[in-house]
Design a protein around this motif. Structure first.
Motif, PDB file in Angstrom:
ATOM      1  N   VAL A  53       0.833  -1.198   0.000  1.00 52.97           N
ATOM      2  CA  VAL A  53       0.000   0.000   0.000  1.00 52.97           C
ATOM      3  C   VAL A  53       0.871   1.253   0.000  1.00 52.97           C
ATOM      4  O   VAL A  53       0.548   2.243  -0.654  1.00 52.97           O
ATOM      5  N   ASP A  54       2.007   1.197   0.728  1.00 52.00           N
ATOM      6  CA  ASP A  54       2.918   2.346   0.712  1.00 52.00           C
ATOM      7  C   ASP A  54       3.350   2.682  -0.698  1.00 52.00           C
ATOM      8  O   ASP A  54       3.335   3.835  -1.116  1.00 52.00           O
ATOM      9  N   ILE A 104       1.866   1.908  -3.477  1.00 50.15           N
ATOM     10  CA  ILE A 104       0.773   2.400  -4.319  1.00 50.15           C
ATOM     11  C   ILE A 104       0.434   3.837  -3.977  1.00 50.15           C
ATOM     12  O   ILE A 104       0.154   4.640  -4.864  1.00 50.15           O
ATOM     13  N   ILE A 105       0.506   4.184  -2.683  1.00 43.96           N
ATOM     14  CA  ILE A 105       0.262   5.581  -2.311  1.00 43.96           C
ATOM     15  C   ILE A 105       1.296   6.468  -2.987  1.00 43.96           C
ATOM     16  O   ILE A 105       0.961   7.505  -3.570  1.00 43.96           O
ATOM     17  N   ALA A 106       2.547   6.035  -2.959  1.00 50.47           N
ATOM     18  CA  ALA A 106       3.591   6.850  -3.580  1.00 50.47           C
ATOM     19  C   ALA A 106       3.320   6.998  -5.072  1.00 50.47           C
ATOM     20  O   ALA A 106       3.483   8.084  -5.642  1.00 50.47           O
ATOM     21  N   ASP A 148       0.405   6.837  -6.517  1.00 52.36           N
ATOM     22  CA  ASP A 148      -0.753   7.718  -6.653  1.00 52.36           C
ATOM     23  C   ASP A 148      -0.315   9.178  -6.611  1.00 52.36           C
ATOM     24  O   ASP A 148      -0.701   9.995  -7.455  1.00 52.36           O
ATOM     25  N   LEU A 172       5.237  12.106   2.542  1.00 54.77           N
ATOM     26  CA  LEU A 172       5.334  10.691   2.175  1.00 54.77           C
ATOM     27  C   LEU A 172       6.556  10.043   2.820  1.00 54.77           C
ATOM     28  O   LEU A 172       6.516   8.895   3.251  1.00 54.77           O
ATOM     29  N   VAL A 193       1.217   3.978   6.994  1.00 54.32           N
ATOM     30  CA  VAL A 193       0.459   4.170   5.761  1.00 54.32           C
ATOM     31  C   VAL A 193      -0.580   5.273   5.910  1.00 54.32           C
ATOM     32  O   VAL A 193      -0.717   6.153   5.060  1.00 54.32           O
ATOM     33  N   ARG A 250       0.818   8.796   6.193  1.00 50.76           N
ATOM     34  CA  ARG A 250       1.396   9.199   4.905  1.00 50.76           C
ATOM     35  C   ARG A 250       0.313   9.645   3.948  1.00 50.76           C
ATOM     36  O   ARG A 250       0.421  10.666   3.273  1.00 50.76           O
ATOM     37  N   MET A 251      -0.774   8.855   3.914  1.00 51.12           N
ATOM     38  CA  MET A 251      -1.867   9.183   3.021  1.00 51.12           C
ATOM     39  C   MET A 251      -2.459  10.533   3.392  1.00 51.12           C
ATOM     40  O   MET A 251      -2.719  11.361   2.528  1.00 51.12           O
ATOM     41  N   SER A 299      -9.917   8.209  -4.501  1.00 55.78           N
ATOM     42  CA  SER A 299      -8.908   7.152  -4.601  1.00 55.78           C
ATOM     43  C   SER A 299      -8.166   7.011  -3.280  1.00 55.78           C
ATOM     44  O   SER A 299      -7.819   5.896  -2.882  1.00 55.78           O
ATOM     45  N   LEU A 337      -8.007   3.516  -1.243  1.00 57.05           N
ATOM     46  CA  LEU A 337      -6.729   2.907  -0.858  1.00 57.05           C
ATOM     47  C   LEU A 337      -6.663   2.678   0.647  1.00 57.05           C
ATOM     48  O   LEU A 337      -6.189   1.635   1.108  1.00 57.05           O
ATOM     49  N   ALA A 362      -6.232  -0.701   2.617  1.00 57.28           N
ATOM     50  CA  ALA A 362      -5.106  -0.918   3.518  1.00 57.28           C
ATOM     51  C   ALA A 362      -5.600  -1.474   4.840  1.00 57.28           C
ATOM     52  O   ALA A 362      -5.052  -2.447   5.370  1.00 57.28           O
ATOM     53  N   ILE A 405      -3.241  -4.051   7.487  1.00 59.48           N
ATOM     54  CA  ILE A 405      -2.089  -3.258   7.903  1.00 59.48           C
ATOM     55  C   ILE A 405      -2.450  -2.554   9.200  1.00 59.48           C
ATOM     56  O   ILE A 405      -3.455  -1.854   9.279  1.00 59.48           O
TER      57      ILE A 405
END
Lengths: 171, 84, 235, 113
Positions: B29-30, B32-34, B36, D26, D32, D35-36, D79, D83, D87, D92
């Motif tokens: 997921v990390d 994919i976030i990057a 994105d 990031l 996760v 970061r998001m 999105s 995500l 996750a 996670i």
């Protein structure tokens, strides 16, 4: 408030698509206008059933006024959010205190919930994880009040008073 | 150097920095976030290129890229949670 | 370690070869006369301001028909390989309310973007293939959001066949009027339209619309087959 | 440099600064979810800034740039949401410093039904 008639929903979709077409082509050439109109008719015929539920009543002056008022409010919240992010990212100690909280919303319309969740995602320190019924699960980067009522008041309420009018939840 | 060129350099730096998270992970997921974030940055870069080279037609490319990037991320997300 | 050093040396040698080979190629000179011919005559012969589109659809229109056929064969191949009895979709987790509502709201816009791309193929970069792909992504988005959604094959398959037939029909009309397949009668005989506006470039917008619909429906069909098959593989 | 070019250039420059900020977020955030949080917010505002800036800088591009900006404004949170939900559902864990997790209980209830 129930569903609008099919004609009204269809016309609303056509109008929205045609406005987007005008923005995309950026010209008032009659050929482009005709083409855009025909395309809007075709695409609206295919999609109006899923696109809108209330039809032309979305264009009521009061709702448009509230939408216009919502934009600067939302932009301001977004800029604040980014200054907040900048503070948290650049601060050497990384001051975060995250958690997932639950909030309650009075909105019943799906699109209103979508806009609420998107607004929450883009405003200071919060991000929507899931929606179930009238509950929203929010990841909060700096939890101030983990209880249901406190979090609802803190996160959702400021937006709801706009969204309730814009998306027909005012009764 | 004009301000626009400085902005292009800044965007390039942002892309390279996001690349670090793509390589580093640690979870899928990390990455994919990057990715994105990188696609969002690239969309902005395309719009800026339209200005820099004075060719408004590059905006069409940015539009299609935005659509496809959104779909790509959604597909990954739904695959991860078993909705495909 | 030795392996890595060997690999670096190998890459350097190959890079040296390629650099040497490319150094002899004169840049900026016309190697092919046909390219120059296209660029000089594209406006008066086809009426398109996008030379790439003019080459793809007009000068090399027959090859593009071949490309469309390749895509059609690919779609048929997927259908033939993955054909089983009626399969259900295998998705277990439904999309969240936000994703569902979002895809409902975005669907008309993405379809409009796709149509915009393939109708302006002779004026902007893009054309039938990216436009069709954009339209297919609209359906893919609905597939991703709703776990029970299925496309209507009774609508999509005739549409796909019809667009394929109309491409050939446009070519045959050209054969009847001008004496060769895909003769651009709209531009060369009727001389409809002004260069640079929407209504110009002869049949390029028409053919790109046909290709857009065909690519869109075909890709949607492929997505549909692939998504339904996944249940069989997983058991 | 005319006045609208100055405003446009300023918006573009601010936007690209926020792009750098989002990639820094990031890198620096611990898990996760955080970061998001940081990356999505600043990347969306940055795109808005760059696109409106380009539109103001050369007014011919303004409507189309606005359409792209609105599209990103609508799709980026969706999105991000998809995500983050994926996750969480793919297991996670939250960062160890997290203080509350109401979603876990909700998912447990859903599983029991």
């Amino acid at each position: 408030m129930g569903e609008a008639s099919k004609v009204s929903r269809y016309l609303y979709t056509v109008i929205i698509l045609f406005v987007i077409w005008l923005f995309l082509t950026n010209s008032l050439d009659p050929q482009e206008l005709t083409m855009g109109f025909v395309l809007s008719l075709i695409i609206a015929a295919l999609t109006y059933q899923v696109f809108t539920k209330y039809g032309l009543s979305n264009l009521h002056p009061k709702r448009i006024l509230y939408t216009v008022a919502y934009i600067p409010y939302f932009l301001w919240a977004m800029i604040m959010a980014n200054l907040d992010v900048a503070y948290r990212v650049l601060h050497p100690k990384r001051p975060i205190n995250p958690g997932i909280v639950e909030i309650k919303t009075n909105l019943t319309n799906d699109i209103a919930k979508l806009v609420l969740a998107n607004s929450i995602t883009l405003t200071p320190g919060t991000m929507s994880v899931d929606v179930k019924g009238d509950r929203l699960y929010i990841h909060w980067i700096d939890v101030k009040d983990p209880s249901l009522e406190g979090a609802s008041k803190h996160i959702g309420k400021p937006f709801e008073k706009f969204l309730r009018v814009i998306f027909h939840d005012d009764n | 150097m004009t301000i626009i060129e400085v902005s292009l350099v800044l965007i390039a730096i942002a892309t390279v920095l996001s690349m670090y998270r793509v390589f580093r992970g640690p979870t899928t997921v990390d990455r994919i976030i990057a990715i994105d974030i990188m696609t969002t940055i690239t969309t902005g870069l395309m719009v800026l290129f339209a200005l820099y080279y004075k060719r408004a037609i590059f905006l069409d490319v940015a539009l299609v890229y935005a659509v496809l990037a959104f779909l790509g991320v959604i597909a990954f997300a739904r695959y991860l949670e078993g909705g495909l | 370690m030795v392996k890595r050093i060997l690999a670096i040396i190998f890459i350097l040698v190959i890079g040296f070869w390629i650099a040497n080979a490319l150094a002899k190629v004169p840049f900026g000179e016309d190697k092919m006369l046909v390219g120059k011919y296209y660029l000089e005559n594209v406006k008066e012969q086809t009426g398109a301001i996008n030379a790439v589109t003019a080459v793809v659809v007009n000068y090399r229109g027959f090859d593009t028909l071949g490309e469309v056929t390749v895509l059609f064969i690919a779609s048929t191949g997927v259908a033939a390989l993955l054909w089983r009895r009626r399969e259900e979709r295998s998705a277990e987790v439904d999309g969240s309310l936000i994703l569902k509502t979002g895809s409902r709201v975005l669907l008309p816009f993405i379809m409009l973007f796709g149509a915009y791309i393939f109708i302006h193929g002779h004026l902007t970069p893009g054309g039938g293939f990216p436009g069709g792909a954009t339209i297919a992504t609209a359906f893919l988005m609905i597939y991703l959001a709703y776990k029970e959604y299925e496309i209507d094959h009774n609508l999509f398959e005739p549409l796909e066949g019809l667009s394929g037939v109309s491409y050939v029909a446009v070519g045959l009309i050209g054969l009847a009027i001008g004496g060769y397949f895909l003769f651009d009668w709209i531009w060369q005989i009727w001389e409809v339209g002004d260069i640079g506006r929407l209504l110009s470039a002869g049949f390029i917008p028409i053919i790109y619309t046909i290709i857009g619909i065909k690519v869109g429906t075909e890709l949607t069909g492929i997505i549909d087959r692939m998504i339904k098959e996944s249940k069989e593989v997983e058991g | 440099m005319t006045i609208n070019e100055a405003i446009g250039a300023f918006l573009i420059f601010t936007g690209s600064l926020f792009y750098v900020l989002s990639s820094l977020g990031l890198i620096r955030m611990p898990d996760v979810y955080n970061r998001m949080q940081t990356a999505t917010k600043s990347a969306t505002l940055a795109s808005l800034g760059v696109m409106i800036g380009v539109g103001i800088y050369s007014p011919c591009c303004f409507p189309k740039a606005l359409v792209i900006a609105l599209f990103l404004l609508l799709t980026n949170p969706i999105s991000a949401h998809a995500l983050i939900r994926a996750a969480y559902r793919s297991g996670i864990p939250l960062w160890e410093g997290s203080i509350v997790d109401k979603y876990k209980e909700a998912l447990k209830e859903e599983g029991e039904q």
